[in-house]
Write a protein that holds these residues in place. Structure first.
Motif, PDB file in Angstrom:
ATOM      1  N   GLU A  96      40.835  17.124 -12.531  1.00 15.71           N
ATOM      2  CA  GLU A  96      40.078  17.682 -13.524  1.00 15.71           C
ATOM      3  C   GLU A  96      38.542  17.561 -13.496  1.00 15.71           C
ATOM      4  N   LEU A  97      38.180  17.528 -13.477  1.00 16.17           N
ATOM      5  CA  LEU A  97      36.065  17.769 -13.274  1.00 16.17           C
ATOM      6  C   LEU A  97      35.889  18.640 -12.766  1.00 16.17           C
ATOM      7  N   LYS A  98      36.582  19.094 -11.466  1.00 19.99           N
ATOM      8  CA  LYS A  98      36.792  19.907 -11.033  1.00 19.99           C
ATOM      9  C   LYS A  98      36.883  21.197 -11.682  1.00 19.99           C
ATOM     10  N   ARG A  99      38.056  21.305 -12.567  1.00 19.49           N
ATOM     11  CA  ARG A  99      38.515  22.243 -13.084  1.00 19.49           C
ATOM     12  C   ARG A  99      37.430  22.835 -14.648  1.00 19.49           C
ATOM     13  N   ASN A 100      36.572  21.263 -14.623  1.00 17.29           N
ATOM     14  CA  ASN A 100      35.464  21.660 -15.796  1.00 17.29           C
ATOM     15  C   ASN A 100      34.527  22.112 -15.371  1.00 17.29           C
ATOM     16  N   TYR A 101      33.909  21.968 -13.715  1.00  9.58           N
ATOM     17  CA  TYR A 101      33.518  22.829 -13.550  1.00  9.58           C
ATOM     18  C   TYR A 101      33.498  24.360 -12.826  1.00  9.58           C
ATOM     19  N   GLU A 102      34.854  24.690 -12.807  1.00 11.35           N
ATOM     20  CA  GLU A 102      35.000  26.094 -12.165  1.00 11.35           C
ATOM     21  C   GLU A 102      35.049  26.660 -13.561  1.00 11.35           C
ATOM     22  N   GLY A 103      35.821  26.579 -14.909  1.00  6.41           N
ATOM     23  CA  GLY A 103      35.058  27.548 -15.681  1.00  6.41           C
ATOM     24  C   GLY A 103      33.868  27.529 -16.212  1.00  6.41           C
ATOM     25  N   VAL A 104      33.013  26.597 -15.849  1.00 12.76           N
ATOM     26  CA  VAL A 104      31.900  26.529 -16.279  1.00 12.76           C
ATOM     27  C   VAL A 104      31.534  27.662 -15.487  1.00 12.76           C
ATOM     28  N   PHE A 105      31.258  27.523 -14.237  1.00 10.12           N
ATOM     29  CA  PHE A 105      30.763  28.192 -13.383  1.00 10.12           C
ATOM     30  C   PHE A 105      31.441  30.693 -13.837  1.00 10.12           C
ATOM     31  N   LEU A 106      32.711  30.307 -14.032  1.00  6.81           N
ATOM     32  CA  LEU A 106      33.575  31.496 -14.470  1.00  6.81           C
ATOM     33  C   LEU A 106      32.264  32.614 -15.660  1.00  6.81           C
ATOM     34  N   LEU A 107      32.555  31.335 -16.623  1.00  9.11           N
ATOM     35  CA  LEU A 107      32.266  31.686 -17.732  1.00  9.11           C
ATOM     36  C   LEU A 107      30.564  31.543 -17.652  1.00  9.11           C
ATOM     37  N   ARG A 108      29.835  31.304 -16.867  1.00  6.31           N
ATOM     38  CA  ARG A 108      28.180  30.846 -16.474  1.00  6.31           C
ATOM     39  C   ARG A 108      27.390  30.073 -18.126  1.00  6.31           C
ATOM     40  N   SER A 109      28.488  29.570 -19.000  1.00  4.07           N
ATOM     41  CA  SER A 109      27.834  28.973 -20.104  1.00  4.07           C
ATOM     42  C   SER A 109      28.724  27.856 -20.251  1.00  4.07           C
ATOM     43  N   LEU A 110      27.237  26.290 -20.175  1.00  5.34           N
ATOM     44  CA  LEU A 110      27.396  24.975 -20.002  1.00  5.34           C
ATOM     45  C   LEU A 110      27.693  24.690 -21.468  1.00  5.34           C
ATOM     46  N   PRO A 111      28.761  24.926 -22.995  1.00  2.36           N
ATOM     47  CA  PRO A 111      28.714  24.254 -23.733  1.00  2.36           C
ATOM     48  C   PRO A 111      28.323  21.915 -24.037  1.00  2.36           C
ATOM     49  N   GLU A 112      27.684  22.082 -25.373  1.00  2.00           N
ATOM     50  CA  GLU A 112      27.973  20.996 -25.310  1.00  2.00           C
ATOM     51  C   GLU A 112      28.675  19.835 -24.984  1.00  2.00           C
ATOM     52  N   LYS A 113      29.851  20.110 -25.835  1.00  2.00           N
ATOM     53  CA  LYS A 113      31.185  19.658 -25.799  1.00  2.00           C
ATOM     54  C   LYS A 113      31.647  19.812 -24.237  1.00  2.00           C
ATOM     55  N   VAL A 114      31.348  20.367 -23.675  1.00  2.00           N
ATOM     56  CA  VAL A 114      31.602  20.562 -22.071  1.00  2.00           C
ATOM     57  C   VAL A 114      31.401  19.475 -21.442  1.00  2.00           C
TER      58      VAL A 114
END
Length: 457
Positions: A96-114
């Motif tokens: 699940e942690l890796k999926r979160n990182y993949e989403g951040v990497f694809l979007l090039r964005s790191l919202p506070e909630k994420v």
């Protein structure tokens, strides 16, 4: 019932985890055990998230290192018959942690909630491991009962709801049960989203639980023998402090002593539950006891510490008689923005006002004061506030500090003689603390000087 909290260094290696196991299993009866993420992991989780947000594919190597570290810990501290089950449970979180990182990497964005979700994985995984290795261990998921609400944009504990849920969840543990709790993490009481209690929040988790359950004591297990009269890395002759009052410990922590997270003290203070600071690597050391009242053999002066990244705001007043309550107006303005004000003296409040604040609050403080006094600045009755940064607040904490004018003067004189300019000080403002605002680059020089004057070693 006891509540014990083990920090990152206490759960950071095979050796330290084995020490945790011995300490916990030596407790007769039920206990609540709050654990942090593996030592250094929270910083690693944040750094890896930032790498992914910047499009740096090296985050994959960091993710692999995180996985490998947890697998290695499981292999060495969990019994053979449980290893497969615990590895599977931890691997679910790693996936699940890796999926979160993949989403951040694809979007090039790191919202506070994420980011809040990402950093929660450290405590989620460490608590699974500790619960598996401790006899009578049972894991409970803290976001189910540690609830937060928004206050000035920050997450703070929703005490009423949290107390109720803690009592419902942990109020009746099984015989000899050791309830293992992930510290730091929580959920928003309105939205249910993952939040956290801030860096050092595992201490606060322990305090909330101790207060709600009326625990006999809150033990904070760390990698030092207790509070010391100064940072031993800077002052070689620093001494262990046997006993502190709640107020003294709060002041030491607030001004830089990194033994406990400062908000930890409030819940247990109001419930009059003692705190004991103990060393996981030296469990036989007596540690530091924190209670509500001073003891007969207490040191009169407990210690000296420093808070860096401080700024000083000065307001020069040209026409005081034409301005109504400038000090009150300034304080009210800053308090409305939840600015933490470090108390300093105003030798002549009719001509000059001084406010020390943390550097993170400096710009917003300056902006709000300029807005509050805009008419007076425009008419020339008040000069535009001046901000001076790169400062430190050196604090001396002890008993009846308000009456120690000779000591205060002696310290000020000694600092100046050493070429350390005192920008502001707090003589007479507090019964517990003397504060000197000095150049940040001089703080490590000031600490041993003041320590030697006070303790005459």
């Amino acid at each position: 019932m006891k509540v014990l909290k083990f920090g990152g260094t206490s759960v950071g290696s095979v050796e330290s985890l084995n020490n945790v196991k011995k300490i916990v299993e030596s407790i007769s009866g039920e206990a609540v055990i709050v654990v942090s993420a593996l030592g250094g992991l929270t910083d690693k989780l944040i750094a890896t998230a930032k790498m992914a947000a910047e499009g740096d594919s090296e985050w994959l190597k960091e993710m692999d290192a995180i996985s490998l570290r947890h697998h290695d810990i499981i292999k060495n501290v969990v019994s053979n018959e449980k290893q497969s089950l615990i590895k599977s449970a931890v691997d679910e979180h790693l996936t699940e942690l890796k999926r979160n990182y993949e989403g951040v990497f694809l979007l090039r964005s790191l919202p506070e909630k994420v980011l809040d979700v990402i950093v929660s994985f450290g405590e989620r995984m460490s608590s699974i491991i500790v619960a598996a290795m401790v006899d009578h261990g049972k894991r409970y998921y803290s976001p189910d009962f540690i609830k937060t609400e928004k206050w000035y944009g920050k997450n703070i504990a929703d005490r009423k709801l949290t107390d109720k849920l803690i009592k419902e969840t942990l109020g009746k543990l099984g015989k000899n049960e050791k309830a293992i709790i992930p510290g730091f993490i929580s959920t928003d009481s309105t939205t249910g989203e993952i939040t956290n209690l801030g860096r050092g929040g595992s201490d606060y988790t322990g305090a909330l639980i101790a207060a709600a359950l009326g625990a006999e004591i809150l033990e904070i297990w760390t990698d030092v023998d207790g509070f010391m009269t100064a940072d031993p890395r800077i002052v070689k002759d620093a001494l262990i402090i046997d006993h502190l009052t709640f107020t003294e410990s709060m002041e030491l922590c607030t001004f830089g002593a990194k033994v406990i997270y400062p908000p930890t003290i409030y819940p247990v203070f109001h419930s009059n539950i003692p705190i004991k600071i103990l060393n996981t690597f030296n469990p036989d050391a007596p540690g530091t006891l924190i209670t509500d009242q001073a003891q007969q053999d207490d040191l009169e002066v407990k210690g000296v510490t420093s808070l860096k990244d401080v700024a000083l705001i000065t307001i020069n007043i040209k026409s005081f008689n034409d301005i109504k309550d400038p000090l009150k107006r300034a304080l009210n303005t800053l308090s409305r923005q939840a600015v933490r004000i470090i108390p300093v003296a105003n030798p002549d409040p009719y001509t000059e006002l001084n406010f020390a604040v943390t550097a993170s609050d400096a710009e917003v403080s300056l902006e709000m004061l300029e807005k509050e006094f805009a008419p007076e600045i425009s008419s020339g009755k008040i000069e535009k506030p001046i901000l001076k940064g790169n400062l430190a607040a050196v604090a001396l904490v002890g008993i009846d500090m308000r009456s120690r004018s000779r000591l205060a003067a002696r310290i000020g004189h000694s600092l100046r003689r050493q070429g350390i300019n005192v920008e502001a000080y707090s003589a007479g403002n507090s019964d517990t603390t003397l504060i000197y605002i000095i150049n940040q680059e001089k703080s490590d020089e000031a600490l041993p000087l003041i320590h030697s004057l006070v303790f005459e070693l």
